[in-house]
Design a protein around this motif. Structure first.
Motif, PDB file in Angstrom:
ATOM      1  N   GLU A   8       0.750   5.813  -1.234  1.00 13.07           N
ATOM      2  CA  GLU A   8      -0.100   6.960  -1.558  1.00 13.07           C
ATOM      3  C   GLU A   8       0.038   7.252  -3.051  1.00 13.07           C
ATOM      4  O   GLU A   8       1.124   7.096  -3.622  1.00 13.07           O
ATOM      5  CB  GLU A   8       0.334   8.193  -0.769  1.00 13.07           C
ATOM      6  CG  GLU A   8       0.140   8.066   0.708  1.00 13.07           C
ATOM      7  CD  GLU A   8       0.732   9.252   1.442  1.00 13.07           C
ATOM      8  OE1 GLU A   8       0.415  10.401   1.074  1.00 13.07           O
ATOM      9  OE2 GLU A   8       1.514   9.018   2.365  1.00 13.07           O
ATOM     10  N   LEU A   9      -1.033   7.692  -3.656  1.00 11.69           N
ATOM     11  CA  LEU A   9      -1.011   7.994  -5.096  1.00 11.69           C
ATOM     12  C   LEU A   9       0.021   9.047  -5.456  1.00 11.69           C
ATOM     13  O   LEU A   9       0.565   9.044  -6.549  1.00 11.69           O
ATOM     14  CB  LEU A   9      -2.389   8.441  -5.571  1.00 11.69           C
ATOM     15  CG  LEU A   9      -3.389   7.321  -5.868  1.00 11.69           C
ATOM     16  CD1 LEU A   9      -4.717   7.919  -6.311  1.00 11.69           C
ATOM     17  CD2 LEU A   9      -2.860   6.367  -6.914  1.00 11.69           C
ATOM     18  N   THR A  62      -7.818   2.072  -5.217  1.00  9.30           N
ATOM     19  CA  THR A  62      -7.995   2.924  -4.045  1.00  9.30           C
ATOM     20  C   THR A  62      -9.125   2.404  -3.157  1.00  9.30           C
ATOM     21  O   THR A  62      -9.094   2.625  -1.947  1.00  9.30           O
ATOM     22  CB  THR A  62      -8.289   4.378  -4.460  1.00  9.30           C
ATOM     23  OG1 THR A  62      -9.429   4.398  -5.320  1.00  9.30           O
ATOM     24  CG2 THR A  62      -7.090   4.998  -5.165  1.00  9.30           C
ATOM     25  N   VAL A 115      -4.418  10.031  -0.438  1.00 13.53           N
ATOM     26  CA  VAL A 115      -5.201   9.033  -1.170  1.00 13.53           C
ATOM     27  C   VAL A 115      -4.345   7.779  -1.244  1.00 13.53           C
ATOM     28  O   VAL A 115      -3.317   7.752  -1.908  1.00 13.53           O
ATOM     29  CB  VAL A 115      -5.577   9.514  -2.583  1.00 13.53           C
ATOM     30  CG1 VAL A 115      -6.358   8.437  -3.312  1.00 13.53           C
ATOM     31  CG2 VAL A 115      -6.361  10.813  -2.519  1.00 13.53           C
ATOM     32  N   ARG A 116      -4.765   6.755  -0.529  1.00 13.83           N
ATOM     33  CA  ARG A 116      -4.012   5.509  -0.478  1.00 13.83           C
ATOM     34  C   ARG A 116      -4.426   4.610  -1.629  1.00 13.83           C
ATOM     35  O   ARG A 116      -5.554   4.681  -2.125  1.00 13.83           O
ATOM     36  CB  ARG A 116      -4.208   4.825   0.862  1.00 13.83           C
ATOM     37  CG  ARG A 116      -3.756   5.746   2.003  1.00 13.83           C
ATOM     38  CD  ARG A 116      -3.063   5.050   3.116  1.00 13.83           C
ATOM     39  NE  ARG A 116      -1.871   4.346   2.746  1.00 13.83           N
ATOM     40  CZ  ARG A 116      -0.624   4.821   2.902  1.00 13.83           C
ATOM     41  NH1 ARG A 116      -0.427   6.041   3.385  1.00 13.83           N
ATOM     42  NH2 ARG A 116       0.413   4.094   2.579  1.00 13.83           N
ATOM     43  N   VAL A 117      -3.497   3.765  -2.038  1.00 18.31           N
ATOM     44  CA  VAL A 117      -3.747   2.815  -3.122  1.00 18.31           C
ATOM     45  C   VAL A 117      -3.084   1.492  -2.746  1.00 18.31           C
ATOM     46  O   VAL A 117      -1.984   1.472  -2.197  1.00 18.31           O
ATOM     47  CB  VAL A 117      -3.221   3.356  -4.477  1.00 18.31           C
ATOM     48  CG1 VAL A 117      -1.730   3.594  -4.463  1.00 18.31           C
ATOM     49  CG2 VAL A 117      -3.598   2.422  -5.619  1.00 18.31           C
ATOM     50  N   ALA A 167      -8.395   0.674   0.255  1.00 17.33           N
ATOM     51  CA  ALA A 167      -6.976   0.869   0.560  1.00 17.33           C
ATOM     52  C   ALA A 167      -6.736   1.332   2.003  1.00 17.33           C
ATOM     53  O   ALA A 167      -5.707   1.004   2.591  1.00 17.33           O
ATOM     54  CB  ALA A 167      -6.349   1.850  -0.428  1.00 17.33           C
ATOM     55  N   ASN A 223       0.853  -1.175   0.000  1.00 17.83           N
ATOM     56  CA  ASN A 223       0.000   0.000   0.000  1.00 17.83           C
ATOM     57  C   ASN A 223       0.892   1.228   0.000  1.00 17.83           C
ATOM     58  O   ASN A 223       1.933   1.242   0.647  1.00 17.83           O
ATOM     59  CB  ASN A 223      -0.879  -0.053   1.264  1.00 17.83           C
ATOM     60  CG  ASN A 223      -1.966   0.960   1.296  1.00 17.83           C
ATOM     61  OD1 ASN A 223      -1.690   2.137   1.518  1.00 17.83           O
ATOM     62  ND2 ASN A 223      -3.197   0.547   1.095  1.00 17.83           N
TER      63      ASN A 223
END
Length: 131
Positions: A48-49, A88, A116-118, A91, A46
């Motif tokens: 962040e974008l 996302t 924004v997590r991915v 996430a 995981n």
């Protein structure tokens, strides 16, 4: 490729970090440390974008990982593969799950407003283990 034996144990058991290699736009390499786990034969982590690794993987899905046993670093898995999914949705729950595995915490403590997590899923193409 099947994720089994020592490679599976290193990815799923214990607090073993992975050095993730991606390719920059100019062809140079970028390496960063990530927390990992597995979903079947796919490895996931995981981020962040906004991170450079996320941008690199969107452009070029080829990645490499070196995973070592935190208790015995002479046990290692070198993995090459490709990103097959970045999502996302869910996430936030995944980073909390990884925080539980690596930190013993119920919630990941370092999220910032606007992050924004991915979750990134990697399908291995080549696995070599040592130890």
């Amino acid at each position: 490729m099947k994720l089994d034996g020592l490679a599976r144990r290193l990815v799923t058991e214990g607090k073993n970090f992975a050095a993730l290699g991606t390719t920059m736009a100019d062809g140079s390499s970028h390496t960063g440390i990530v927390w990992i786990d597995a979903d079947g034969d796919r490895i996931f982590f995981n981020t962040e974008l906004k991170r450079i690794k996320a941008k690199n993987m969107k452009r070029d899905p080829r990645v490499s990982m070196a995973v070592w046993n935190a208790e015995n670093p002479y046990q290692q898995a070198m993995i090459r593969g490709r990103v097959v999914e970045m999502k996302t949705e869910g996430a936030e729950e995944v980073i909390d799950r990884l925080a539980k595995k690596y930190m013993g915490l119920e919630k990941f403590p370092y999220n910032q407003p606007g992050d924004v997590r991915v979750t990134v899923f990697v399908e291995p193409d080549h696995i070599m283990t040592v130890g």
